[in-house]
Motif scaffolding. Sequence first.
Motif, PDB file in Angstrom:
ATOM      1  N   MET A  31       0.841  -1.187   0.000  1.00 26.73           N
ATOM      2  CA  MET A  31       0.000   0.000   0.000  1.00 26.73           C
ATOM      3  C   MET A  31       0.889   1.254   0.000  1.00 26.73           C
ATOM      4  N   ARG A  32       0.297   2.382  -0.322  1.00 27.28           N
ATOM      5  CA  ARG A  32       1.042   3.634  -0.302  1.00 27.28           C
ATOM      6  C   ARG A  32       0.689   4.408   0.960  1.00 27.28           C
ATOM      7  N   LEU A  33       1.695   4.939   1.652  1.00 29.14           N
ATOM      8  CA  LEU A  33       1.436   5.876   2.739  1.00 29.14           C
ATOM      9  C   LEU A  33       1.084   7.219   2.094  1.00 29.14           C
ATOM     10  N   VAL A  34      -0.185   7.611   2.197  1.00 26.07           N
ATOM     11  CA  VAL A  34      -0.623   8.840   1.528  1.00 26.07           C
ATOM     12  C   VAL A  34      -0.689  10.035   2.472  1.00 26.07           C
ATOM     13  N   LYS A  35      -0.593   9.772   3.773  1.00 27.56           N
ATOM     14  CA  LYS A  35      -0.584  10.903   4.709  1.00 27.56           C
ATOM     15  C   LYS A  35       0.086  10.475   6.007  1.00 27.56           C
ATOM     16  N   LYS A  36       1.023  11.315   6.444  1.00 33.16           N
ATOM     17  CA  LYS A  36       1.687  11.137   7.739  1.00 33.16           C
ATOM     18  C   LYS A  36       1.360  12.359   8.570  1.00 33.16           C
ATOM     19  N   THR A  37       0.463  12.181   9.527  1.00 35.04           N
ATOM     20  CA  THR A  37       0.046  13.287  10.376  1.00 35.04           C
ATOM     21  C   THR A  37      -0.032  12.777  11.814  1.00 35.04           C
ATOM     22  N   ASP A  41      -6.267  14.280  18.904  1.00 38.37           N
ATOM     23  CA  ASP A  41      -6.439  14.363  20.351  1.00 38.37           C
ATOM     24  C   ASP A  41      -5.177  14.005  21.119  1.00 38.37           C
ATOM     25  N   ALA A  42      -4.173  13.485  20.421  1.00 36.46           N
ATOM     26  CA  ALA A  42      -2.905  13.094  21.067  1.00 36.46           C
ATOM     27  C   ALA A  42      -1.786  13.331  20.072  1.00 36.46           C
ATOM     28  N   PRO A  43      -1.326  14.578  19.919  1.00 33.99           N
ATOM     29  CA  PRO A  43      -0.368  14.912  18.856  1.00 33.99           C
ATOM     30  C   PRO A  43       1.011  14.281  19.004  1.00 33.99           C
ATOM     31  N   ASP A  44       1.259  13.578  20.101  1.00 32.83           N
ATOM     32  CA  ASP A  44       2.515  12.844  20.236  1.00 32.83           C
ATOM     33  C   ASP A  44       2.417  11.449  19.617  1.00 32.83           C
ATOM     34  N   VAL A  45       1.283  11.155  18.955  1.00 31.79           N
ATOM     35  CA  VAL A  45       1.045   9.860  18.313  1.00 31.79           C
ATOM     36  C   VAL A  45       0.758  10.106  16.835  1.00 31.79           C
ATOM     37  N   GLU A 284       4.277  13.692  -3.628  1.00 35.84           N
ATOM     38  CA  GLU A 284       4.855  13.821  -2.291  1.00 35.84           C
ATOM     39  C   GLU A 284       3.959  13.260  -1.189  1.00 35.84           C
ATOM     40  N   LEU A 285       2.841  12.667  -1.558  1.00 34.93           N
ATOM     41  CA  LEU A 285       1.908  12.181  -0.540  1.00 34.93           C
ATOM     42  C   LEU A 285       2.620  11.278   0.463  1.00 34.93           C
ATOM     43  N   GLY A 286       2.426  11.575   1.751  1.00 33.83           N
ATOM     44  CA  GLY A 286       2.964  10.740   2.810  1.00 33.83           C
ATOM     45  C   GLY A 286       4.417  10.939   3.145  1.00 33.83           C
ATOM     46  N   MET A 287       5.104  11.820   2.421  1.00 36.45           N
ATOM     47  CA  MET A 287       6.536  11.976   2.643  1.00 36.45           C
ATOM     48  C   MET A 287       6.857  13.004   3.727  1.00 36.45           C
ATOM     49  N   ASN A 288       5.936  13.907   3.995  1.00 37.27           N
ATOM     50  CA  ASN A 288       6.179  14.984   4.954  1.00 37.27           C
ATOM     51  C   ASN A 288       5.204  14.890   6.118  1.00 37.27           C
ATOM     52  N   LEU A 289       5.658  15.272   7.300  1.00 38.58           N
ATOM     53  CA  LEU A 289       4.776  15.301   8.458  1.00 38.58           C
ATOM     54  C   LEU A 289       3.857  16.509   8.334  1.00 38.58           C
ATOM     55  N   LYS A 290       2.555  16.246   8.203  1.00 41.76           N
ATOM     56  CA  LYS A 290       1.573  17.316   8.084  1.00 41.76           C
ATOM     57  C   LYS A 290       0.828  17.442   9.417  1.00 41.76           C
ATOM     58  N   LEU A 291       0.789  18.635   9.955  1.00 39.04           N
ATOM     59  CA  LEU A 291       0.169  18.864  11.260  1.00 39.04           C
ATOM     60  C   LEU A 291      -1.113  19.679  11.115  1.00 39.04           C
ATOM     61  N   ARG A 299       5.465  22.299  16.240  1.00 38.14           N
ATOM     62  CA  ARG A 299       6.074  21.309  15.357  1.00 38.14           C
ATOM     63  C   ARG A 299       7.402  20.783  15.906  1.00 38.14           C
ATOM     64  N   GLU A 300       8.279  21.656  16.324  1.00 34.51           N
ATOM     65  CA  GLU A 300       9.593  21.224  16.772  1.00 34.51           C
ATOM     66  C   GLU A 300       9.488  20.255  17.935  1.00 34.51           C
ATOM     67  N   GLN A 301       8.622  20.560  18.883  1.00 34.37           N
ATOM     68  CA  GLN A 301       8.444  19.686  20.046  1.00 34.37           C
ATOM     69  C   GLN A 301       7.831  18.351  19.636  1.00 34.37           C
ATOM     70  N   ILE A 302       6.838  18.392  18.751  1.00 32.83           N
ATOM     71  CA  ILE A 302       6.167  17.176  18.303  1.00 32.83           C
ATOM     72  C   ILE A 302       7.136  16.276  17.542  1.00 32.83           C
ATOM     73  N   GLU A 303       7.943  16.855  16.668  1.00 34.93           N
ATOM     74  CA  GLU A 303       8.887  16.060  15.897  1.00 34.93           C
ATOM     75  C   GLU A 303       9.940  15.389  16.777  1.00 34.93           C
ATOM     76  N   LYS A 304      10.267  15.995  17.893  1.00 30.83           N
ATOM     77  CA  LYS A 304      11.216  15.384  18.817  1.00 30.83           C
ATOM     78  C   LYS A 304      10.625  14.160  19.505  1.00 30.83           C
ATOM     79  N   VAL A 305       9.319  14.150  19.697  1.00 27.66           N
ATOM     80  CA  VAL A 305       8.653  13.059  20.409  1.00 27.66           C
ATOM     81  C   VAL A 305       8.345  11.882  19.486  1.00 27.66           C
ATOM     82  N   LEU A 306       7.926  12.164  18.250  1.00 30.63           N
ATOM     83  CA  LEU A 306       7.540  11.106  17.324  1.00 30.63           C
ATOM     84  C   LEU A 306       8.748  10.258  16.922  1.00 30.63           C
TER      85      LEU A 306
END
Length: 323
Positions: A31-37, A41-45, A284-291, A299-306
């Motif tokens: 399958m294709r990863l079409v979205k990475k977000t 309700d829990a942005p650390d996930v 580019e679908l799924g290649m970038n973290l979309k918030l 963003r900076e804090q979230i990216e450190k946790v993921l």
Amino acid sequence: MESRINGLHHITALAAHPQENYDFYTRVLGMRLVKKTVNFDAPDVYHLYFADEIGTPGTVLTFFPFPNASRGVRGAGEASAVLFAVPRGSLSFWIDRLRSKGIEFRAGERSFGREYIGFEDPEGMRLEIVEDDVAHLPGWETEDVTREHSLRKFFGTRVLVSNDEGTKKLIVDDMGFEFLGREGALDRYTAGEGDHRVYFDVEVDPKAPRARQSAGSIHHIAWRTENDESQQFWLQRLRSKGYSITSVIDRNYFHSVYYREPGGVLFEIATDNPGFTVDEALQELGMNLKLPSQYEPHREQIEKVLIPLDQRQASTQAAEAVQ
């Protein structure tokens, strides 16, 4: 206006290990990863969306991978399996592929006259592959899963309930599903037409324990409706029938309303629009973290946790697909 349910929009499940989840659905099932977000309700996930080439409604399987989550316990009040459709003549390819990956499976069994392959993902979620007339649908191609045999759409889903009287009333009388027949412990219903048609199997077991949802559990089933206007029809209709249903929630890529069917399974009705290319180009679908906008300042804090995902193979495939 009168409206209808156009089959499935997406199915959302729970997982524990983001990389393992990503590897299985992209590198094993193709399958294709079409979205990475992230989970609203829990942005650390993460919220990971796997689908066909463009994220067509009816092909989208999504996951909330909660790191170190325990394994869920199957039971009544939840969806119990996801069924995929592949082009006719593809079952032997998938039998050979699963065997080559060391994945245990059941083959040669039949349900409602159709042969299927049954197996589990790494966290125990039940999956089935069924042949259907879907060769004309887009799918997605990887290095070792050719488009010829790729997963094309959901064939359907199955739920387990301890009593199905309320479930039957909702899906037939209130949502317009058609009853097709009974086989063993399963009743089969259908919704949608043509390429949108899906099958909805209801299994009744009065002795089944209540499900405990965690990794490997299907969280909810999202039914498909065309647009905001048709969604409003369903919101008002279901409220008028006495169901407790949420107001519309903007999920960035679709708009959603949620309610529980009487057997306990969480349902959603989601719109086709605006779709997954609203914030990323197709290649580019799924290649970038979309918030979601409310989390962009963090963003900076979230990216450190993921947990970072290794997507190098997928990046190459996407680039080649648009050349």
